[in-house]
Design an enzyme around this catalytic site. Structure first.
Site, mmCIF file in Angstrom:
data_model
loop_
_atom_site.group_PDB
_atom_site.id
_atom_site.type_symbol
_atom_site.label_atom_id
_atom_site.label_comp_id
_atom_site.label_asym_id
_atom_site.label_seq_id
_atom_site.Cartn_x
_atom_site.Cartn_y
_atom_site.Cartn_z
ATOM 1 N N CYS B 131 0.819 -1.223 0.000
ATOM 2 C CA CYS B 131 0.000 0.000 0.000
ATOM 3 C C CYS B 131 0.849 1.268 0.000
ATOM 4 O O CYS B 131 0.451 2.276 -0.592
ATOM 5 C CB CYS B 131 -0.971 -0.001 1.178
ATOM 6 N N HIS B 256 -2.871 6.693 3.491
ATOM 7 C CA HIS B 256 -1.452 6.973 3.685
ATOM 8 C C HIS B 256 -1.090 8.280 2.977
ATOM 9 O O HIS B 256 -1.661 8.611 1.926
ATOM 10 C CB HIS B 256 -0.583 5.873 3.050
#
Lengths: 350, 350
Positions: B131, B256
């Site tokens: 990710c 993120h």
């Protein structure tokens, strides 16, 4: 200076002022009178310093009568107006605003790095660096002395108290709104819960990170990013050092953290770097990831040193090191460094 | 493939699995049967996908009978053991674990960047990147195609859902303990309030940032830092690209963020970079700090694209750009990219 010089604290009632009074109470007591000065609306309040209650005096020209060293913890425009007044009344000013930091006639002092510059102060003013610069500069100064710095790439994880009491209040209020909820999983849900009042920050800071600190400068840079670059160059005496900075606010109360990619003049050894950091004054090496040891703001807050961990040599550049650095932005990042500068001045021969 | 291929989702009950079922329900419905597979203890549960309840099947060799494409959202060791089983039963596997990402016989695919690599899969397995890599790689791929990447320095601000449901639960529990308090101002006060159970993180993550993600690799690097470097090199086809990464966990639920210092082969223009980012598929340019516009996790969470802001040319290097990038780590960072790869495979001529 005189045996027991008179110290004034201007802005004694602010977030940094409060920490400064604590620090003055904890350090060796070299001062005669400590006079507390603040805006007229705070005059008459009593604050504790060195175990005694001291009444706050309103800021005025006469407030500086007999003051040897005046520490300014006030907004830029107040410092710009009043520091010269204090100097005219005979004080040496140590200023923690941005008003004088880049003035070529004002030294920008970090005692562990460039204490020698404090004596050359044609304007009678010494500047204290910005808290983000101070988070890394003691560790970097030590590494630079050994390896010679060539380039820096820095990203910040800045605590809300860098924006003063209002920043802390904003985070606390926002945390109360998001704790115990399922927020943070849908677009804008935190923003809607927090409402339009995000305090001194342009976006909610609870359950969020905000890539902005300061005001807008040319070409999309923020004032704090420019400040870190310009101050680092000035303090290290490297006026052309390439420095790339991105400043980001995080939901931490106090203690700034930085990631630092530092390239040096030649190959660096990690063991050599660790030894320098382990012995440098004002630095604590906290670097054993196998034992879960690295600095975090929650452990560093309230302490004086610069904490350094995650020391690694860049995998693809034998001349570069990676570091993760934490420092209490109200202590070494502001009040402590100011007090240390004042002590340097007090120790000068009369 | 057949007109309506059969899809299996292995690990349908996890944090990423749940998002994957949402995404499969939202995207063009190209699938025949969608079979949900999980560990035996979840067998028999019913989950909603495409508006219908589907019963979860226990993981077994027979569960893959008739499956054309199998999406694996399971721990590394489960993927390593079971992906070859699914392949032996005739499925193409798209795996989101770390088990195969760096296998030279397994393509590591981001459809916007290297879709062409998906067809060469000697093991019958296609890997989905980590990710953190996926947070930046679509934007970087577009810039690399124009300017030619030479070097990256990256710092992460990683959300707790990167550590799964346990990470989210840990942050929520810790926030409930610190909200409404004055914690975060004394050394260790947050740690004492949180106690020893810090969930999947080595330190409290509420009111804190933690410079660690993954397990310990050689020379002090974390597995996630190594992963971002190795995957970026593989996806961009630049096996010697210098990449320096520091991974830091922040108290954000999902999405993120990364700061990126990207150096290219020659001088870059900011306007040119902005135009590329404004038109690149899968990228949203959100970059007008004068109007308070930059991406933050609170706004990006729940959306599909990579959001890019704070685009600046390095002040001291005309070949380098600074970026701040946000992406939903459960969507593009995991489930969405997996679904996109499955769609590429489904579209292959029979």
């Amino acid at each position: 200076m005189t045996a027991k010089p008179t110290l004034a604290v201007v802005g004694a009632t602010g977030a940094v002022g409060a920490v400064l009074l604590q620090i003055l109470s904890q350090r060796a007591d070299i001062w005669g009178e400590i006079r507390l000065i603040a805006s007229p609306r705070s005059a008459g309040r009593k604050l504790a310093v060195r175990g005694a209650e001291v009444e706050v005096t309103a800021l005025s020209e006469d407030a500086f009568a007999g003051v040897d060293v005046a520490l300014f913890e006030v907004p830029d425009e107040v410092a710009a107006a009043w520091a010269p007044v204090a100097v005219a009344r005979g004080a040496v000013v140590v200023d923690n605003s941005a008003a004088f930091r880049l003035d070529p006639d004002v030294p920008l002092v970090v005692p562990e790095v460039n204490a020698h510059t404090v004596r050359t102060r044609p304007r009678g003013i010494v500047a204290n660096p910005h808290c983000t610069t101070l988070t890394m500069i003691v560790a970097l100064g030590a590494l630079h002395a050994e390896f010679g710095l060539r380039e820096l790439v820095v990203s910040s994880y800045q605590a809300v108290s860098g924006a003063g009491r209002a920043g802390v209040a904003a985070l606390r209020a926002q945390l109360s709104l998001v704790a115990g909820t399922e927020l943070g999983t849908g677009p804008g849900d935190v923003r809607r819960a927090v409402g339009d009042d995000t305090g001194p920050f342009p976006e909610p800071v609870a359950l969020n990170v905000v890539p902005w600190a300061g005001s807008l400068r040319e070409d999309g840079w923020s004032s704090e990013e420019m400040t870190v670059r310009d101050e680092t160059r000035k303090i290290l005496g490297l006026p052309r050092l390439p420095v790339a900075v991105t400043c980001v606010r995080v939901p931490v109360v106090t203690t700034h953290s930085l990631t630092v990619h530092a390239r040096f003049q030649g190959e660096v050894s990690v063991d050599g770097a660790r030894e320098i950091l382990a012995t440098a004054p004002g630095v604590v090496l906290c670097d054993d990831p196998a034992a879960g040891e690295f600095p975090t703001p929650a452990d560093v807050v309230g302490t004086d040193p610069t904490w350094v961990g995650r020391v690694r040599r860049a995998l693809d550049d034998p001349a570069a090191l990676e570091l993760f650095v934490c420092g209490d932005n109200l202590r070494k990042g502001a009040a402590l460094n100011t007090a240390q500068i004042a002590e340097l001045i007090a120790a000068e021969p009369a």
